[in-house]
Design a protein around this motif. Structure first.
Motif, PDB file in Angstrom:
ATOM      1  N   ASN B 179      -0.227  72.005 -12.050  1.00 41.20           N
ATOM      2  CA  ASN B 179      -0.709  72.462 -10.744  1.00 41.20           C
ATOM      3  C   ASN B 179      -2.132  72.998 -10.845  1.00 41.20           C
ATOM      4  N   ARG B 182      -4.464  70.092 -11.073  1.00 39.78           N
ATOM      5  CA  ARG B 182      -4.672  69.496  -9.747  1.00 39.78           C
ATOM      6  C   ARG B 182      -5.749  70.243  -8.974  1.00 39.78           C
ATOM      7  N   ASN B 197       4.170  65.896 -12.031  1.00 35.75           N
ATOM      8  CA  ASN B 197       4.946  66.989 -11.445  1.00 35.75           C
ATOM      9  C   ASN B 197       6.095  66.494 -10.575  1.00 35.75           C
ATOM     10  N   ALA B 243       6.881  75.235  -4.434  1.00 38.01           N
ATOM     11  CA  ALA B 243       5.909  74.530  -5.263  1.00 38.01           C
ATOM     12  C   ALA B 243       6.182  73.025  -5.228  1.00 38.01           C
ATOM     13  N   VAL B 247       4.059  69.828  -4.031  1.00 32.96           N
ATOM     14  CA  VAL B 247       3.831  68.602  -4.801  1.00 32.96           C
ATOM     15  C   VAL B 247       4.056  67.390  -3.901  1.00 32.96           C
ATOM     16  N   GLU B 252      -2.108  71.579  -2.749  1.00 32.96           N
ATOM     17  CA  GLU B 252      -2.340  72.007  -4.129  1.00 32.96           C
ATOM     18  C   GLU B 252      -2.209  73.512  -4.331  1.00 32.96           C
ATOM     19  N   SER B 255       1.439  74.658  -4.359  1.00 30.48           N
ATOM     20  CA  SER B 255       2.098  74.360  -5.636  1.00 30.48           C
ATOM     21  C   SER B 255       1.728  75.383  -6.696  1.00 30.48           C
ATOM     22  N   PHE B 256       0.423  75.654  -6.790  1.00 33.38           N
ATOM     23  CA  PHE B 256      -0.033  76.554  -7.846  1.00 33.38           C
ATOM     24  C   PHE B 256       0.520  77.958  -7.643  1.00 33.38           C
ATOM     25  N   SER B 259       4.317  77.931  -8.417  1.00 35.75           N
ATOM     26  CA  SER B 259       4.710  77.938  -9.831  1.00 35.75           C
ATOM     27  C   SER B 259       4.344  79.267 -10.491  1.00 35.75           C
TER      28      SER B 259
END
Lengths: 484, 336
Positions: B179, B182, B197, B243, B247, B252, B255-256, B259
């Motif tokens: 992530n 990305r 992912n 997250a 994906v 983005e 997701s980051f 996670s």
């Protein structure tokens, strides 16, 4: 299992010694290089002379290698207290944890953040701002030295504590006294000046080898000048602070001082100083020595009269003082030969550094070609590149072996501090693996520095991973890879 | 238990959360150096995403360790001497991956570059896995004697539960790293991270469910704190789901952050379950408690003042350094 006569105490001590010595090859080198590079970049900022920028970038590469190794070996140091010395950690937690945590919080964050900023932003910021980054790194790493020495100083000279009657552990009552410990303020400047000297003479040595090959003469002569000016100032500084520190020991750790001077018997008023001697450490006797009168008193008291207690006397004093608590079978003698010779190596080298710096600066005057003609001098200078590492180690040998049998002076013995639940097999394994890892890292370090030196200041930056901003590529990292 | 002791227990948790959040993607990126990045140019870019940061991220671990020593030395002593071999392996892994970036960049032959790339990959895998294993073993309870000395054997900390814990943290770090990639790269690497992912998240879900089941049987967390433990486990799964949604929908940042919060949930889960203990012994009488493992009130007080005056400043320049390197990195031409 095969009995090699190994015990956890011996192995844990060996491990501490090995990891600390190795870590301390890189710490003073990094602190010193940060300082020298900061000075070079500041000269660039002031004068606008591109040579100084080139110098900062070139010597900065070695700084980055050294810093990387210094950081990773430092983690071992922090973990080691808990892993190998759990009893020590329990006993000392109230005092020792604080400076360690502050070190991480105030110093490590500062240096690690700004080294990234410095490394990757050439040309992106105003040159003064960029220069500030390296100063912050240098400030951060010096600060980390201060805090870890604060912790070490308590072990040498406990102040600002009480013993908790319930737990038997030390308890802090005055942070001011812990930080204000005179031991610290004698030790810290000496260590920092030593770090500057280390970097200065490694750089000077590197320059000397390249000058012998007549490679980039202007660049290396200019670098040599910066290094030697710094080397001269701080080798004199090291000698002065070393003198303060050793005189502080006379009353504070008389055993250490007596061993440094190889005195078993009390000295006479004539102040005979043994330049070299032989010892029978079993019978606590000096077998032979070459004495110089008055020097001991000059070193100890800066005057010709006075006496210094010998180890036999100190041993008696310590038994009188500590037998009640620690029993009468303690051995208070420290490893005399190690301390005696370490002290001579350290102080001899200190004087040699100052001398080399003076002669070098004379030979390297702007319009003089003497430095290129006096090849013998360049050879000596080149060989002395390794000396600072020996000297730093010698200094720590004195400090640490000299507090034997204590881990915390007068409060806790080394034998009582070790983790009781760790096995010989574990310790043996870790010792072997650490040793192998250090050998690999040390070797790679030497190869990288050598290669960097051979490639010279005009080589393209090989830090491939430091390249690659979308637009603002700086010339320093161009060509590391292609762009869209 | 005093309020200062509680503050420090929470603070240690915060520091470990910071460590897992930051070093999580660091580890993830480190793992991806060899398999994910296809060639030397791609590896340059992948490593550069964490180049200016890995060192500072690792300081969170050093600070957490130092803070533990400064506030709960009994905890520090028991934990570090007890998990001796795991910590030793962690150290070896951290050392190899730590020097690998700088060393790799300066190697001349492909063989040696490859050597340090492997050092980064294996070192990162091992570090993440071992941290997961250590903390899982820690909450399962260990043989600890009255003095607080832990004498665990191989089987005590290497078992199904701790292995699953290790794998879970590894996969969490891996997806977190992807992530992060990305966010920081463009072109082929960015697309590939997304594709990876999409495959990894279902694996992670399975791992989390298995972990939660084992948590029920191997620890007393659900028995002692059913409400909070359940809530945090649910939060963990929700963050992971968010997250994953990020994906699938190619958001983005979502997701980051998702996670990252998943990793933090794991830390919160552990600390919530530990409370009011710091080390869990098989014999409950020997467990180390917050109230009897800490330093003196004087030291705690001092450390509180110092921490709350220094940490905000640190956070300012720490975040600023990320802002400086906010820009996406260019992708190498060769990448597909």
């Amino acid at each position: 299992m095969l009995n090699l006569g190994l015990d956890i105490l011996g192995l844990a001590r060996f491990q501490f010694g090995m990891t600390t010595v190795f870590h301390f090859f890189f710490v003073p080198f990094s602190i010193g290089l940060a300082f020298v590079v900061a000075v070079m970049e500041t000269m660039y900022a002031i004068k606008g002379d591109e040579d100084y920028k080139k110098m900062a970038q070139f010597w900065g590469k070695m700084f980055l290698y050294s810093f990387a190794v210094g950081v990773v070996t430092g983690i071992i140091q922090e973990f080691q207290f808990g892993m190998n010395w759990s009893e020590y950690s329990r006993f000392m937690g109230d005092i020792f944890g604080a400076p360690l945590a502050i070190e991480a919080l105030a110093a490590f964050f500062l240096e690690s953040t700004f080294i990234g900023m410095w490394m990757f932003t050439w040309g992106r910021f105003n040159k003064w701002v960029h220069t500030l980054f390296i100063w912050l790194v240098m400030f951060g790493s010096s600060l980390s030295a201060l805090w870890i020495l604060a912790a070490n100083s308590f072990m040498q000279n406990p102040l600002g504590y009480i013993i908790n009657q319930k737990t038997g552990h030390v308890q802090m009552v005055s942070f001011g006294k812990v930080v204000g410990n005179p031991q610290l303020w004698n030790e810290f400047p000496h260590v920092i000046f030593g770090a500057f000297v280390t970097a200065a003479f490694v750089i000077a040595g590197c320059c000397a080898w390249r000058l012998l090959k007549k490679d980039h003469v202007d660049f290396y002569r200019k670098s040599l000048n910066v290094a030697l000016v710094i080397g001269l100032i701080f080798s004199l500084g090291s000698i002065a602070t070393g003198d303060l520190q050793s005189r502080y020991l006379i009353n504070n750790q008389p055993m250490k001082f007596a061993a440094m001077e190889g005195l078993y018997k009390n000295s006479t008023n004539k102040g005979e100083w043994a330049a070299v001697s032989g010892f029978n450490t079993k019978q606590h006797k000096t077998t032979w020595s070459v004495d110089v009168p008055y020097v001991l008193n000059l070193l100890s008291y800066h005057k010709t009269t006075g006496t210094v207690k010998g180890m036999n006397q100190v041993n008696k004093d310590m038994h009188a003082k500590y037998d009640k608590k620690f029993g009468s079978d303690m051995n208070y003698y420290v490893p005399t030969k190690t301390l005696f010779w370490s002290f001579r190596i350290m102080s001899g080298a200190g004087a040699l550094f100052a001398l080399l710096a003076i002669v070098g600066l004379i030979f390297n005057r702007k319009r003089s070609q003497l430095i290129m003609k006096q090849r013998w001098f360049l050879y000596i200078m080149g060989l002395c590149l390794w000396l600072p590492f020996v000297v730093n180690t010698a200094g720590w040998f004195i400090t640490e072996f000299g507090r034997y049998p204590w881990i915390v002076y007068g409060l806790l013995t080394i034998a009582d501090a070790v983790s009781p639940n760790v096995s010989v097999a574990s310790l043996l394994t870790t010792n072997i693996v650490y040793f192998a890892m250090f050998a690999i890292m040390g070797l790679v370090m030497i190869i990288l520095c050598h290669r960097t030196l051979k490639a010279g200041p005009d080589a393209e930056n090989t830090d491939g991973y430091s390249a690659g901003d979308t637009k603002e590529l700086d010339p320093y990292s161009k060509g590391a890879f292609n762009h869209d | 238990m005093t309020s200062l002791q509680l503050v420090w227990f929470i603070l240690i948790g915060v520091l470990f959360s910071g460590f897992f959040f930051l070093e999580g993607f660091d580890f993830g990126v480190g793992m991806l150096v060899k398999s994910f990045a296809k060639n030397s140019d791609e590896r340059d870019v992948v490593i550069k995403t964490i180049g200016p940061h890995w060192d500072g991220n690792e300081v969170w671990l050093i600070t957490a360790g130092g803070a533990m020593f400064a506030s709960f030395p009994m905890w520090y002593a028991t934990l570090f001497s007890g998990f001796y071999l795991i910590l030793f392996l962690i150290l070896a892994a951290l050392i190899f991956r730590g020097v690998s970036f700088e060393f790799r960049a300066n190697m001349k032959t492909d063989t040696w570059r490859s050597f340090w790339e492997w050092a980064s990959t294996i070192g990162s895998f091992c570090a993440a896995f071992l941290f997961g294993m250590l903390f899982t073993a820690m909450i399962a309870g260990m043989p600890i004697d009255k003095n607080g000395d832990m004498t665990a054997h191989f089987g005590d900390y290497v078992n199904l539960f701790s292995l699953v814990g290790g794998v879970a943290v590894t996969v969490l770090s891996l997806v977190h790293g992807l992530n992060f990639i990305r966010l920081k790269t463009s072109g082929g690497l960015r697309d590939r991270a997304l594709a990876w992912n999409k495959i990894l998240y279902p694996v992670l879900f399975a791992g989390e469910v298995l972990f939660a089941v084992l948590l029920f049987f191997s620890t007393d967390f659900f028995a002692k704190k059913p409400m909070t433990t359940t809530a945090i486990v649910v939060a963990l799964v929700i963050f992971t789901a968010l997250a994953y949604w990020g994906v699938l929908g190619n958001h983005e940042w979502l997701s980051f952050v998702g996670s990252g919060l998943s990793l933090i949930s794991v830390v919160v889960l552990i600390f919530n379950g530990l409370f009011p203990r710091v080390m869990i012994a098989n014999n409950p009488a020997n467990s180390l408690l917050i109230k009897n493992s800490s330093n003196s009130p004087y030291t705690l007080h001092l450390m509180t003042i110092l921490t709350f005056s220094i940490l905000p400043i640190v956070l300012i320049y720490f975040i600023w350094s990320y802002w400086v390197f906010y820009k996406r990195l260019a992708s190498p031409k060769q990448s597909a």
